[in-house]
Each structure stands twice: as structure tokens, then as C-alpha cells.
Design a protein around this motif. Structure first.
Motif: not given
Ligand SMILES: Nc1ncnc2c1ncn2[C@@H]1O[C@H](COP(=O)(O)OP(=O)(O)O)[C@@H](O)[C@H]1O
Ligand SMILES: [Mg+2]
Length: 258
Positions: A159-170
Motif C-alpha cells: 500500500r505504501a509503495i502504490a503511490t511511488r513514494p520517495s520516502l516511507i516512515v516506518l
């Protein structure tokens, strides 16, 4: 070039009627495809920083620059567009998602909300996302509460990568997983970072996990930065009292030390 630039961030709460700083004058930067870890004891301000960076809460002071713009003053369509580039994975996907929703629904939401692909193409994109995170495409029809914790965390990553993010907060994203599942998820995160050049703000109380995935680490103590630097160097030779205490409290680290 920095992707995320946080400067002089502060957030105050009240405890026993008195204000205290949950986050106090915190500054850091994250570059593209870089992993910065936040470590520190429980209550040191890690999750508050995560929520501030995601703009789930507003700071009392400080600035947050993201992808070259002032993230704190964005609104409307510009904020929505920038939000797609900044995603999150939390410890408990059962709390983050409707447990009765299907996996397909959970993955369809960001594609629809951010208008990533036309409706007719969404099932194919959902299948591709599931494959990307190592899940069987047959899982799409299952409900969130029916799948395992490890599978749920893979869905959260999809779900997090679905929008092609440049940054993910985990935020403690692997803390609830058992050891073998945890290392598989960490491998997936490292692989995604290599392939898609995603940066991570990686929050964990586990220095062993941080040593395995992070380039740099910040150690927090009561909302302030106690020390920071190259993750392996800091963990091998902590300088601050809180850093030393964290390393002392991690027996797994000492056993693995070369
Ligand atoms: N919404 C809130 N209201 C009051 N105090 C809060 C709130 N959120 C966090 N705190 C307090 O701020 C401090 C930092 O919390 P948190 O960022 O959750 O720490 P960590 O994630 O490092 O365990 C703690 O003392 C916590 O009790
Ligand atoms: Mg926390």
C-alpha cells in the motif's frame, strides 16, 4: 541533495498539568534512497517525530522541507500530491486498516484516491503490487483479518509503495513480527530501496534491526538528540549515556559483535 530536511522541530504536551517537550529542537536530513533510523527508549519522542513528519500533528516550532518545498505550509491539491510521495507503515496493520476489508480494497484505496491508474487497470496494478512484495495474487480476495501478521505487513508495504513514494516512515514496522518473518521483511525493504530508490525514516527500539538496515542513526533522549552518526559506528561505540544504555540492553548485539 536532501529529500527531507527537518529543522528545530518542537512539540509540547502536558503532563500533570505542566507542559513538557516531547520533541525538543530536533534537526536532521534524509537523502534519496537513504535510511535514517530513530532510536531511543520508550517515550523519547520517536513516534511524535514520525507523526510530525507525516503532518498527522502540527509542530509548535520548526520547519519541515520535503522534495524541495515547505511541507508545513502546503494545502489542498498540492498537499495531496506531495502526500502521495510520503508514505507510512506502522507497527500494527490491523489497527491501520479495516480488518474486514479485503486486501484488494486496501490496495485499491491509494490508487483511487491519488488517481494513480484508471479504474479498469487497477486490478492488474494490485496484482503487480502483491507480486512486488512477495505475496500470492490470490490473496487479493482475502480479508485483512484472515491473513498472517507477516502477510499483513507486506500488504502495508504494498500500500505504501502504490503511490511511488520517495520516502516511507516506518514506526516499529517490524517490531511485532517473529524473527524469521522480520528478517524477510527487512530484506524486502532493502530490495525496494535498491530498486526504487526509496528513502526510509526507520523507527525502532531494536539496535540489531537498525544496524542491519540503517545508514545513519539518531539516538533520542527525552525529545532531544543525544547523538547521531553512521549507524554501525554509533552502535559499536556509543558516546552518550542513553546510547550506551541502549547498547548494554541489547544482548543480541553483543553476541554478534565481531
Ligand atoms: N497526544 C499526546 N498527549 C500527551 N502526551 C503525549 C502525546 N503523544 C505522546 N505523548 C508523550 O510524549 C512523549 C513521547 O512519546 P512518543 O513520541 O510516543 O515516544 P516513543 O515513540 O519514543 O515511545 C511521551 O512522554 C508520551 O507520553
Ligand atoms: Mg513510539
Amino acid at each position: 541533495m536532501s529529500l527531507l530536511a527537518v529543522s528545530n522541530l518542537a512539540k509540547h504536551y502536558h503532563r500533570d498539568g505542566k507542559p513538557f517537550a516531547a520533541v525538543d529542537d530536533v534537526s536532521f536530513e534524509i537523502g534519496p534512497a537513504e535510511t535514517l533510523a530513530l532510536a531511543g527508549p520508550s517515550g523519547s519522542g520517536k513516534s511524535t517525530i514520525a507523526r510530525l513528519v507525516l503532518r498527522l500533528i502540527e509542530p509548535d516550532a520548526g520547519r519541515i522541507g520535503f522534495e524541495g518545498g515547505d511541507f508545513l505550509t502546503l494545502s489542498g491539491a498540492t498537499l495531496r500530491a506531495r502526500r502521495a510521495r510520503l508514505q507510512m507503515v506502522f507497527q500494527d496493520p490491523l489497527a491501520a486498516f479495516n480488518p474486514r476489508a479485503t486486501v484488494a480494497r486496501v490496495l485499491d484505496d491509494p490508487l483511487r484516491i491519488h488517481n494513480i491508474v484508471p479504474r479498469a487497470e487497477r486490478p492488474r496494478r494490485i496484482a503487480a503490487l502483491l507480486e512486488r512484495v512477495g505475496l500470492d495474487t490470490g490473496l487479493a480476495a482475502r480479508a485483512i483479518h484472515e491473513i498472517s501478521g507477516g502477510q499483513r505487513q507486506r500488504v502495508a508495504i504494498a500500500r505504501a509503495i502504490a503511490t511511488r513514494p520517495s520516502l516511507i516512515v516506518l514506526d516499529e514496522a517490524v517490531s511485532a513480527l517473529d524473527v524469521s518473518v522480520r528478517s524477510q521483511i527487512l530484506e524486502l525493504l532493502l530490495d525496494l530501496q535498491r530498486q526504487e530508490r526509496i528513502a526510509y525514516l526507520f523507527i525502532s527500539h531494536d539496535l540489531g534491526v537498525i544496524r542491519a538496515v540503517a545508514h545513519r542513526v539518531i539516538i533520542l533522549d527525552a525529545g532531544r538528540i543525544a547523538e547521531s552518526g553512521d549507524a554501525r559506528a554509533v552502535i559499536a561505540n556509543p558516546q552518550s549515556p542513553v546510547g550506551k544504555a541502549l547498547v548494554e540492553a541489547a544482548p543480541r548485539l553483543n553476541r554478534n559483535r565481531p
